[in-house]
Write a protein that holds these residues in place. Structure first.
Motif, PDB file in Angstrom:
ATOM      1  N   GLY A 274       0.638  -1.060   0.128  1.00 37.61           N
ATOM      2  CA  GLY A 274       0.010   0.019  -0.085  1.00 37.61           C
ATOM      3  C   GLY A 274       0.683   1.154   0.031  1.00 37.61           C
TER       4      GLY A 274
ATOM      5  N   ALA B  70       2.566   1.579  -3.550  1.00 40.35           N
ATOM      6  CA  ALA B  70       1.522   2.100  -4.386  1.00 40.35           C
ATOM      7  C   ALA B  70       1.478   3.721  -4.282  1.00 40.35           C
ATOM      8  N   ALA B  71       1.276   4.128  -2.816  1.00 44.90           N
ATOM      9  CA  ALA B  71       0.990   5.506  -2.753  1.00 44.90           C
ATOM     10  C   ALA B  71       2.216   6.351  -3.254  1.00 44.90           C
TER      11      ALA B  71
ATOM     12  N   MET C 106       0.147   5.120  -7.848  1.00 45.74           N
ATOM     13  CA  MET C 106      -0.807   4.291  -8.654  1.00 45.74           C
ATOM     14  C   MET C 106      -1.559   3.527  -7.489  1.00 45.74           C
ATOM     15  N   ALA C 107      -2.602   2.610  -8.139  1.00 43.64           N
ATOM     16  CA  ALA C 107      -3.201   1.509  -7.144  1.00 43.64           C
ATOM     17  C   ALA C 107      -2.317   0.369  -7.097  1.00 43.64           C
ATOM     18  N   GLN C 108      -2.939  -0.125  -5.672  1.00 44.19           N
ATOM     19  CA  GLN C 108      -2.059  -1.326  -5.266  1.00 44.19           C
ATOM     20  C   GLN C 108      -2.286  -2.495  -6.384  1.00 44.19           C
ATOM     21  N   PRO C 109      -3.432  -2.969  -6.789  1.00 46.77           N
ATOM     22  CA  PRO C 109      -3.600  -4.164  -7.797  1.00 46.77           C
ATOM     23  C   PRO C 109      -2.435  -4.017  -8.948  1.00 46.77           C
ATOM     24  N   PRO C 110      -2.224  -2.947  -9.597  1.00 50.38           N
ATOM     25  CA  PRO C 110      -1.442  -3.007 -10.891  1.00 50.38           C
ATOM     26  C   PRO C 110       0.070  -3.267 -10.292  1.00 50.38           C
TER      27      PRO C 110
ATOM     28  N   SER D 164       0.919  -4.992  -7.702  1.00 48.47           N
ATOM     29  CA  SER D 164       1.004  -6.427  -7.175  1.00 48.47           C
ATOM     30  C   SER D 164       1.419  -6.964  -8.705  1.00 48.47           C
TER      31      SER D 164
END
Length: 289
Positions: free
Chosen positions: A20, A23-24, A28-32, A34
């Motif tokens: 998390g 990503a911050a 960007m968002a966490q799923p992409p 990962s």
């Protein structure tokens, strides 16, 4: 896959120890994030992180590869920065001129160079030796130097003979009349001129020319036209200048009788100088005043 982008995911997660937060940090968002790490692991054929309920930590392979990933990203940033600097340099014409030309002529040269190239012009005033060296090593694109000179690897353009004016002490007998001055009447005065180290061949030619004209002189090195002017004003020296605007209290401007003693300059340039700039500089030099 975009290897550098996915390596930045790897470094961010390794440093944050949390998907998390990584990503911050990357915006960007966490799923992409990962998914990108999974693709990187597949590409490399190793597992980079141990994932568990307590967080994420690099594996032994991840710890070994992390410094290499950082180095690759730093090299990529350095490459982009160097490319930007080269692009900025390509939009600037680096122009050199000897100080003897004077500020008005140097400004005219810069204006003409800008007009013919459409580039921003960065002017430099220096000695002939320094300007030739700068053109030869590529830190200047084009320069106007005293002639003759050893040009090293600089490319030679045309030679232009500029008319000169005599500057002599206002109290000297030769300054009394309005007509041309016979050079031999200046014997006993020193010649205020640039030091020999600034332009050895041109310096020697000038002294030889005056000697032939019946005016052997001792040179008084003056690093700039203003220094030469000050020396003339003291009554100790005379000078020859191509600058029609150079003058001061206590200094008389006269023409020399007989054969002129021109100040010869040459345009030198490096390979790849923008088309038309050499011709534009030569034309500007040949204009009166």
């Amino acid at each position: 896959m975009d290897l550098l982008r996915h390596l930045s995911f790897f470094v961010a997660v390794a440093e944050e120890r949390h998907f998390g937060r990584a990503a911050a940090r990357l915006g960007m968002a966490q799923p992409p994030l990962s998914q990108g790490l999974r693709r990187l692991e597949t590409r490399l054929g190793v597992v980079l992180f141990d994932r568990g309920p307590g967080g994420v930590a690099p594996t032994a392979a991840g710890r070994d590869l992390l410094p290499r990933a950082r180095a690759l990203l730093e090299d990529a940033d350095a490459l982009v920065l160097a490319a930007v600097r080269h692009a900025e340099a390509a939009r600037v014409l680096r122009l050199g001129a000897v100080a003897d030309l004077g500020p008005a002529a140097t400004a005219r040269l810069a204006a003409r160079a800008a007009a013919v190239t459409g580039l921003r012009v960065a002017p430099t005033v220096a000695t002939t030796v320094a300007l030739v060296d700068a053109v030869s090593d590529g830190t200047l694109d084009v320069a106007v130097v005293a002639h003759p000179a050893v040009l090293e690897s600089a490319r030679a353009g045309p030679v232009v003979a500029l008319p000169t004016t005599l500057l002599l002490p206002a109290g000297h007998p030769a300054a009394a009349g309005p007509g041309p001055v016979v050079l031999r009447t200046l014997r006993g005065l020193e010649l205020a001129t640039t030091p020999r180290a600034h332009a050895p061949a041109a310096h020697d030619l000038l002294l030889d020319t005056l000697d032939i004209r019946g005016c052997p002189v001792t040179a008084a090195g003056s690093a700039s036209p203003s220094e030469a002017l000050a020396l003339v004003a003291t009554g100790a020296a005379f000078a020859l200048t191509p600058d029609p605007g150079l003058g001061a209290e206590g200094v008389a401007r006269r023409s020399a009788a007989g054969e002129p003693v021109p100040f010869r300059v040459r345009v030198v340039h490096r390979t790849g100088t923008p088309e038309g700039v050499v011709d534009a500089l030569v034309a500007a030099l040949r204009e009166p005043g």
